[in-house]
Design an enzyme around this catalytic site. Structure first.
Site, PDB file in Angstrom:
ATOM      1  CG  ASN A   1     -23.063  17.751 -10.601  1.00 53.97           C
ATOM      2  OD1 ASN A   1     -22.240  18.604 -10.262  1.00 53.97           O
ATOM      3  ND2 ASN A   1     -24.323  17.765 -10.195  1.00 53.97           N
ATOM      4  CD1 TRP A   2     -16.820  15.242 -10.958  1.00 52.15           C
ATOM      5  CD2 TRP A   2     -15.057  16.610 -11.047  1.00 52.15           C
ATOM      6  NE1 TRP A   2     -15.929  14.710 -11.853  1.00 52.15           N
ATOM      7  CE2 TRP A   2     -14.831  15.527 -11.934  1.00 52.15           C
ATOM      8  CE3 TRP A   2     -14.069  17.600 -10.948  1.00 52.15           C
ATOM      9  CZ2 TRP A   2     -13.673  15.404 -12.712  1.00 52.15           C
ATOM     10  CZ3 TRP A   2     -12.909  17.475 -11.716  1.00 52.15           C
ATOM     11  CH2 TRP A   2     -12.718  16.389 -12.581  1.00 52.15           C
ATOM     12  CE  LYS A   3     -24.455  16.036  -7.014  1.00 53.77           C
ATOM     13  NZ  LYS A   3     -25.541  15.425  -6.314  1.00 53.77           N
TER      14      LYS A   3
ATOM     15  CD  GLU B   1     -27.345  18.206  -5.041  1.00 54.88           C
ATOM     16  OE1 GLU B   1     -26.363  18.821  -5.497  1.00 54.88           O
ATOM     17  OE2 GLU B   1     -27.391  16.967  -4.943  1.00 54.88           O
TER      18      GLU B   1
ATOM     19  CD  GLU C   1     -29.806  14.728 -11.935  1.00 53.40           C
ATOM     20  OE1 GLU C   1     -28.859  13.952 -11.857  1.00 53.40           O
ATOM     21  OE2 GLU C   1     -29.784  15.873 -11.483  1.00 53.40           O
TER      22      GLU C   1
ATOM     23  N   GLY D   1     -28.182  10.950  -4.765  1.00 57.06           N
ATOM     24  CA  GLY D   1     -27.311  10.780  -3.591  1.00 57.06           C
ATOM     25  C   GLY D   1     -27.817   9.776  -2.571  1.00 57.06           C
TER      26      GLY D   1
ATOM     27  CB  SER E   1     -28.262   6.377  -6.895  1.00 55.88           C
ATOM     28  OG  SER E   1     -28.456   7.181  -5.753  1.00 55.88           O
TER      29      SER E   1
ATOM     30  N   GLY F   1     -23.273  12.024 -10.120  1.00 54.03           N
ATOM     31  CA  GLY F   1     -22.752  12.861  -9.045  1.00 54.03           C
ATOM     32  C   GLY F   1     -21.697  12.095  -8.252  1.00 54.03           C
ATOM     33  N   GLY F   2     -22.122  11.471  -7.162  1.00 52.03           N
ATOM     34  CA  GLY F   2     -21.211  10.761  -6.263  1.00 52.03           C
ATOM     35  C   GLY F   2     -20.284   9.787  -6.984  1.00 52.03           C
TER      36      GLY F   2
HETATM   37  P1  PGA Z   1     -25.773  11.209  -7.551  1.00 49.49           P
HETATM   38  O1  PGA Z   1     -26.095  12.688  -8.031  1.00 49.49           O
HETATM   39  O2  PGA Z   1     -25.175  10.470  -8.739  1.00 49.49           O
HETATM   40  O3  PGA Z   1     -24.794  11.374  -6.433  1.00 49.49           O
HETATM   41  O4  PGA Z   1     -27.049  10.584  -7.124  1.00 49.49           O
HETATM   42  C1  PGA Z   1     -26.627  12.927  -9.297  1.00 49.49           C
HETATM   43  C2  PGA Z   1     -26.824  14.409  -9.459  1.00 49.49           C
HETATM   44  O5  PGA Z   1     -27.138  15.081  -8.467  1.00 49.49           O
HETATM   45  O6  PGA Z   1     -26.661  14.970 -10.543  1.00 49.49           O
END
Ligand code: PGA
Length: 259
Positions: free
Chosen positions: A7-9, A96, A166, A172, A212, A233-234
């Site tokens: 998920n590159w957001k 989010e 999650e 994050g 994370s 994500g990150g």
């Molecule tokens: P993160 O995000 O890996 O940066 O914690 C995960 C997500 O929001 O899907």
């Protein structure tokens, strides 16, 4: 099979997305047993990224999808538009979007129903806050979110729908949930899915962990039989980190094959 969703957001533009997609393909090079990989770039990068991943093992996902087919929904993107760009998966109900954009359980449900009707695979996100976990309310909260998100959903064994667990405190923050917490919650989620869809459908559904996930902890999550994959994500926009996550999944698959 294990699955990794990236998920590159809103972290990369079109050019960076193309570079990241190329890098992502390289992580698979030389590996025989590879996980299923789905990358979810920002909408604006989908068509360029599609060119990079065409004819590869990497699938394209969207970070959101409208519940409506078409019409006066300024700023929204429909399932059909996504499919035109080769998108096969859509993240729905990410925390989010729930917290920052006030997406409700009802909206999540409408999106799931519409995605399924349009043959897009929903990746439905659920998760409790730190306070809710501390108050012993994880099952109540996650159960309620799932029940609402999956209201009126009918699935055949061939239909795909993924659940991403999650916990909000893990997203994050660099503080992933512990393996026992994840295994316990995934087992609970599976039991609910059995209730909703019956044994045959529920046992084929994939439950992912997100929050994370990094190159160091990914193996520990993925080797658990209850963890079908990870939503990253990150760690998915730092290519060296992501390479370690993909390789962790490859190693788990190789180890499983030997047993
Ligand atoms: P993160 O995000 O890996 O940066 O914690 C995960 C997500 O929001 O899907």
């Amino acid at each position: 099979m294990k699955i990794i969703i990236a998920n590159w957001k809103m972290n990369v533009g079109v050019r960076e997305s193309v570079a990241l997609a190329r890098g992502t393909l390289l992580t698979l090079r030389g590996r025989k047993l590879i996980p299923e990989l789905v990358i979810c770039p920002p909408f604006v990068a989908l068509s360029e990224v599609r060119k990079v991943v065409a004819r590869s093992a990497v699938a394209l996902g969207a970070q959101n999808v409208s519940w409506a087919e078409s019409g006066s929904y300024t700023g929204e993107i429909s399932a059909r538009m996504l499919q035109e760009l080769g998108v096969t998966h859509a993240i729905i109900g990410h925390s989010e979007r729930r917290s920052l954009l006030h997406e409700t359980d009802e909206m999540v449900n409408k999106k799931v129903l519409h995605a399924l009707a349009s043959q897009l695979t929903p990746i439905v996100c659920v998760g409790e806050t730190r306070q809710e976990r501390q108050a012993g309310k994880t099952h109540e909260v996650v159960g309620q979110q799932l029940k609402a998100a999956l209201l009126d959903v009918r699935l055949r064994v061939t239909d795909r729908l993924l659940i991403a667990y999650e916990p909000l405190s893990a997203i994050g923050s660099g503080e992933a949930a512990s393996v026992p917490e994840i295994v316990e919650t995934h087992t609970f989620i599976r039991s609910l899915l059995r209730e909703f869809f019956g044994e045959r459908v529920a046992s084929a559904m994939q439950i992912l962990y997100g929050g994370s996930v990094d190159g160091e902890n990914a193996y520990g999550f993925l080797r658990e039989q209850q963890v079908d994959g990870v939503l990253v994500g990150g760690g998915s926009v730092k290519i060296n980190q992501f390479k370690d996550i993909v390789h962790a999944a490859c190693e788990v698959l190789e180890a499983q094959q030997k047993v």
